[in-house]
Design a protein around this motif. Structure first.
Motif, PDB file in Angstrom:
ATOM      1  N   MET A   1       0.839  -1.125   0.143  1.00  0.00           N
ATOM      2  CA  MET A   1      -0.001   0.169  -0.077  1.00  0.00           C
ATOM      3  C   MET A   1       1.028   1.219  -0.042  1.00  0.00           C
ATOM      4  N   LYS A   2       0.524   2.103  -0.931  1.00  0.00           N
ATOM      5  CA  LYS A   2       1.315   3.359  -0.886  1.00  0.00           C
ATOM      6  C   LYS A   2       1.139   4.223   0.260  1.00  0.00           C
ATOM      7  N   ARG A   3       2.415   4.727   0.846  1.00  0.00           N
ATOM      8  CA  ARG A   3       2.143   5.572   2.080  1.00  0.00           C
ATOM      9  C   ARG A   3       2.743   7.081   1.925  1.00  0.00           C
ATOM     10  N   LEU A   4       3.430   7.379   0.780  1.00  0.00           N
ATOM     11  CA  LEU A   4       4.041   8.752   0.483  1.00  0.00           C
ATOM     12  C   LEU A   4       3.471   9.133  -0.934  1.00  0.00           C
ATOM     13  N   PHE A   5       2.822  10.268  -0.733  1.00  0.00           N
ATOM     14  CA  PHE A   5       2.240  10.905  -1.871  1.00  0.00           C
ATOM     15  C   PHE A   5       3.148  12.205  -2.391  1.00  0.00           C
ATOM     16  N   VAL A   6       3.008  12.428  -3.579  1.00  0.00           N
ATOM     17  CA  VAL A   6       3.874  13.667  -4.063  1.00  0.00           C
ATOM     18  C   VAL A   6       3.447  15.020  -3.251  1.00  0.00           C
ATOM     19  N   GLU A   7       2.310  15.202  -2.857  1.00  0.00           N
ATOM     20  CA  GLU A   7       1.686  16.294  -2.309  1.00  0.00           C
ATOM     21  C   GLU A   7       2.440  16.570  -0.991  1.00  0.00           C
ATOM     22  N   ASN A   8       3.004  15.591  -0.274  1.00  0.00           N
ATOM     23  CA  ASN A   8       3.729  15.578   0.802  1.00  0.00           C
ATOM     24  C   ASN A   8       5.177  15.517   0.872  1.00  0.00           C
ATOM     25  N   LEU A   9       5.812  15.501  -0.278  1.00  0.00           N
ATOM     26  CA  LEU A   9       7.370  15.648  -0.336  1.00  0.00           C
ATOM     27  C   LEU A   9       7.918  16.802  -0.317  1.00  0.00           C
ATOM     28  N   ARG A  10       8.928  16.803   0.614  1.00  0.00           N
ATOM     29  CA  ARG A  10       9.513  18.295   0.793  1.00  0.00           C
ATOM     30  C   ARG A  10      11.036  18.080   0.743  1.00  0.00           C
ATOM     31  N   PRO A  11      11.757  19.150   0.475  1.00  0.00           N
ATOM     32  CA  PRO A  11      13.226  18.861   0.328  1.00  0.00           C
ATOM     33  C   PRO A  11      13.866  18.243   1.393  1.00  0.00           C
ATOM     34  N   GLY A  12      14.768  17.632   1.301  1.00  0.00           N
ATOM     35  CA  GLY A  12      15.473  16.860   2.363  1.00  0.00           C
ATOM     36  C   GLY A  12      14.809  15.468   2.803  1.00  0.00           C
ATOM     37  N   ASP A  13      13.621  15.288   2.005  1.00  0.00           N
ATOM     38  CA  ASP A  13      13.174  13.748   2.410  1.00  0.00           C
ATOM     39  C   ASP A  13      13.817  12.551   1.534  1.00  0.00           C
ATOM     40  N   THR A  14      13.920  11.314   2.177  1.00  0.00           N
ATOM     41  CA  THR A  14      14.329  10.349   1.539  1.00  0.00           C
ATOM     42  C   THR A  14      13.301   9.367   1.110  1.00  0.00           C
ATOM     43  N   VAL A  15      13.215   9.012  -0.191  1.00  0.00           N
ATOM     44  CA  VAL A  15      12.159   8.456  -0.936  1.00  0.00           C
ATOM     45  C   VAL A  15      12.340   7.040  -1.231  1.00  0.00           C
ATOM     46  N   GLU A  16      11.573   6.039  -1.101  1.00  0.00           N
ATOM     47  CA  GLU A  16      11.403   4.785  -1.749  1.00  0.00           C
ATOM     48  C   GLU A  16      10.023   4.430  -1.762  1.00  0.00           C
ATOM     49  N   GLU A  17       9.463   4.781  -2.781  1.00  0.00           N
ATOM     50  CA  GLU A  17       7.822   4.819  -3.062  1.00  0.00           C
ATOM     51  C   GLU A  17       7.643   4.341  -4.533  1.00  0.00           C
ATOM     52  N   VAL A  18       6.433   3.616  -4.529  1.00  0.00           N
ATOM     53  CA  VAL A  18       5.776   3.445  -5.899  1.00  0.00           C
ATOM     54  C   VAL A  18       5.124   4.702  -6.548  1.00  0.00           C
ATOM     55  N   PHE A  19       5.530   5.147  -7.777  1.00  0.00           N
ATOM     56  CA  PHE A  19       4.822   6.165  -8.550  1.00  0.00           C
ATOM     57  C   PHE A  19       4.592   5.531  -9.860  1.00  0.00           C
ATOM     58  N   SER A  75      15.245  17.401  -3.263  1.00  0.00           N
ATOM     59  CA  SER A  75      15.869  18.742  -3.146  1.00  0.00           C
ATOM     60  C   SER A  75      15.108  19.755  -3.831  1.00  0.00           C
ATOM     61  N   ALA A  76      15.452  21.075  -3.654  1.00  0.00           N
ATOM     62  CA  ALA A  76      14.635  22.034  -4.222  1.00  0.00           C
ATOM     63  C   ALA A  76      15.349  22.658  -5.580  1.00  0.00           C
ATOM     64  N   TYR A  77      14.786  22.667  -6.645  1.00  0.00           N
ATOM     65  CA  TYR A  77      15.415  22.968  -7.848  1.00  0.00           C
ATOM     66  C   TYR A  77      14.262  24.145  -8.711  1.00  0.00           C
ATOM     67  N   LYS A  78      14.859  25.276  -8.553  1.00  0.00           N
ATOM     68  CA  LYS A  78      14.153  26.595  -9.228  1.00  0.00           C
ATOM     69  C   LYS A  78      12.619  26.643  -8.194  1.00  0.00           C
ATOM     70  N   GLY A  79      12.970  26.484  -7.006  1.00  0.00           N
ATOM     71  CA  GLY A  79      11.967  26.734  -5.992  1.00  0.00           C
ATOM     72  C   GLY A  79      10.783  25.670  -5.780  1.00  0.00           C
ATOM     73  N   THR A  80      10.984  24.646  -6.714  1.00  0.00           N
ATOM     74  CA  THR A  80      10.197  23.460  -6.511  1.00  0.00           C
ATOM     75  C   THR A  80      10.913  22.175  -6.186  1.00  0.00           C
ATOM     76  N   PRO A  81       9.935  21.246  -5.493  1.00  0.00           N
ATOM     77  CA  PRO A  81      10.800  20.210  -5.291  1.00  0.00           C
ATOM     78  C   PRO A  81      10.943  19.265  -6.413  1.00  0.00           C
ATOM     79  N   GLN A  82      12.221  18.613  -6.311  1.00  0.00           N
ATOM     80  CA  GLN A  82      12.827  17.448  -7.492  1.00  0.00           C
ATOM     81  C   GLN A  82      13.360  16.425  -6.918  1.00  0.00           C
ATOM     82  N   LEU A  83      13.029  15.200  -7.322  1.00  0.00           N
ATOM     83  CA  LEU A  83      13.611  13.982  -6.618  1.00  0.00           C
ATOM     84  C   LEU A  83      14.954  13.529  -7.353  1.00  0.00           C
ATOM     85  N   THR A  84      15.935  13.404  -6.776  1.00  0.00           N
ATOM     86  CA  THR A  84      16.941  12.786  -7.600  1.00  0.00           C
ATOM     87  C   THR A  84      17.190  11.279  -7.320  1.00  0.00           C
ATOM     88  N   LEU A  85      17.167  10.710  -8.395  1.00  0.00           N
ATOM     89  CA  LEU A  85      16.929   9.223  -8.295  1.00  0.00           C
ATOM     90  C   LEU A  85      18.287   8.382  -7.808  1.00  0.00           C
TER      91      LEU A  85
END
Length: 320
Positions: A1-19, A75-85
């Protein structure tokens, strides 16, 4: 079951999730080495992602439209969250709940469907009652199509269960109008049209991973598909009058009102005329209401609504 959604992602978060992998582009750095630009999504939104290492194996393993398991850091890129995989691979669709990736009605689909069953049972026209029962007796159609289908891709009720929600609303309006005008309208015919007018949307759209048009939906549209589906069920009802069959199919064919707006024919019965207007009422109230809900509540006016070519007044505006 998915636990982490896009709207909750913030710079500094570590992610391992299905998208859902909405977009993937293989590009080259200035030194010629490859990297990936991606867009990952779920029901709450999208996030841009980039992958710098182990790019070619990841690129070969996944494709747009697939569910993927992504690992990385926000991380933050040009003011918006970006995920570095740091990792990216396919995910078994059987382990995914589509409701995590597609918006869903807030209504109770079983309660809404029971309301349609009650309306069907109350009909006094045996032919129309049997026609609807042929649809309702098909459990696979009801559970996997009718209860799940959206009513649109973007404009109104564009979520799982949206078609059922819209159908119930139009059917309720049909009964109210029929009560008002009495014998001037064929109550059961109008109700049958209200319930069946968008039935073709169960096939016009795909809605397992994303809400989009099916091939037959693009080629035929939901009115043509709906007429075909009604014809199939009418053939299962003994001694269904050809004239009555044409009247039911005309309701499906004409409910968009004019050819300019997609109708196969304009309304040519009072029931078809009423259906066109009550369908429009529910579509506009929900579609524009949803648009207004997305606006800044502190403002008096919405942003420009392109489909209707106007701004909408929301009131005096209050601080949230």
């Amino acid at each position: 079951m998915k636990r982490l959604f896009v709207e909750n992602l913030r710079p500094g978060d570590t992610v391992e999730e299905v998208f859902l992998l909405s977009s993937k582009t293989l590009a080259r750095k200035k030194d010629g080495n490859p990297f990936l630009r991606l867009v990952l999504s779920d029901k709450t939104g999208t996030i841009d992602a980039v992958m710098w290492d182990n790019v070619e194996p990841a690129d070969a393993a996944v494709a747009e439209g697939m569910f993927v398991r992504a690992a990385g850091n926000v991380s933050a890129y040009k003011g918006t969250p970006q995920l570095t995989l740091t990792g990216l691979g396919p995910c078994d669709p059987g382990q995914v709940d589509a409701a995590d990736f597609l918006p869903v009605t807030t209504g109770d689909v079983n309660a809404m469907f029971r309301r349609l069953l009650a309306m069907t049972r109350a009909m006094t026209s045996p032919d129309l009652k049997q026609l609807l029962e042929r649809f309702w007796d098909d459990d696979d159609f009801v559970e996997n199509r009718f209860k799940r289908a959206p009513a649109a891709k973007l404009m109104h009720h564009a979520y799982l269960g949206g078609l059922l929600e819209h159908t119930v609303a139009v059917a309720e309006l049909a009964l109210a109008v029929a009560d008002r005008y009495g014998d001037r309208l064929d109550r059961d015919m109008l109700l049958a049209g209200a319930i069946l007018h968008d039935i073709g949307k169960t096939r016009e759209f795909v809605y397992d991973v994303v809400i989009d048009y099916s091939d037959e939906g693009r080629l035929l549209n939901h009115m043509v598909l709906g007429i075909m589906m009604v014809e199939e069920r009418i053939a299962q009802v003994e001694n269904f009058s050809p004239e009555r069959a044409n009247l039911v199919k005309h309701l499906v064919a004409s409910h968009h009102g004019t050819r300019e707006f997609g109708a196969v024919e304009p309304p040519k019965t009072l029931e078809a005329l009423v259906l066109n207007h009550i369908d429009e009422v529910d579509s506009k109230v929900v579609g524009i209401g949803t648009f207004m809900d997305s606006q800044d509540p502190r403002q008096k006016w919405t942003a420009y609504h392109r489909p209707m070519e106007r701004y909408f007044y929301m009131g005096n505006g209050k601080e949230s």
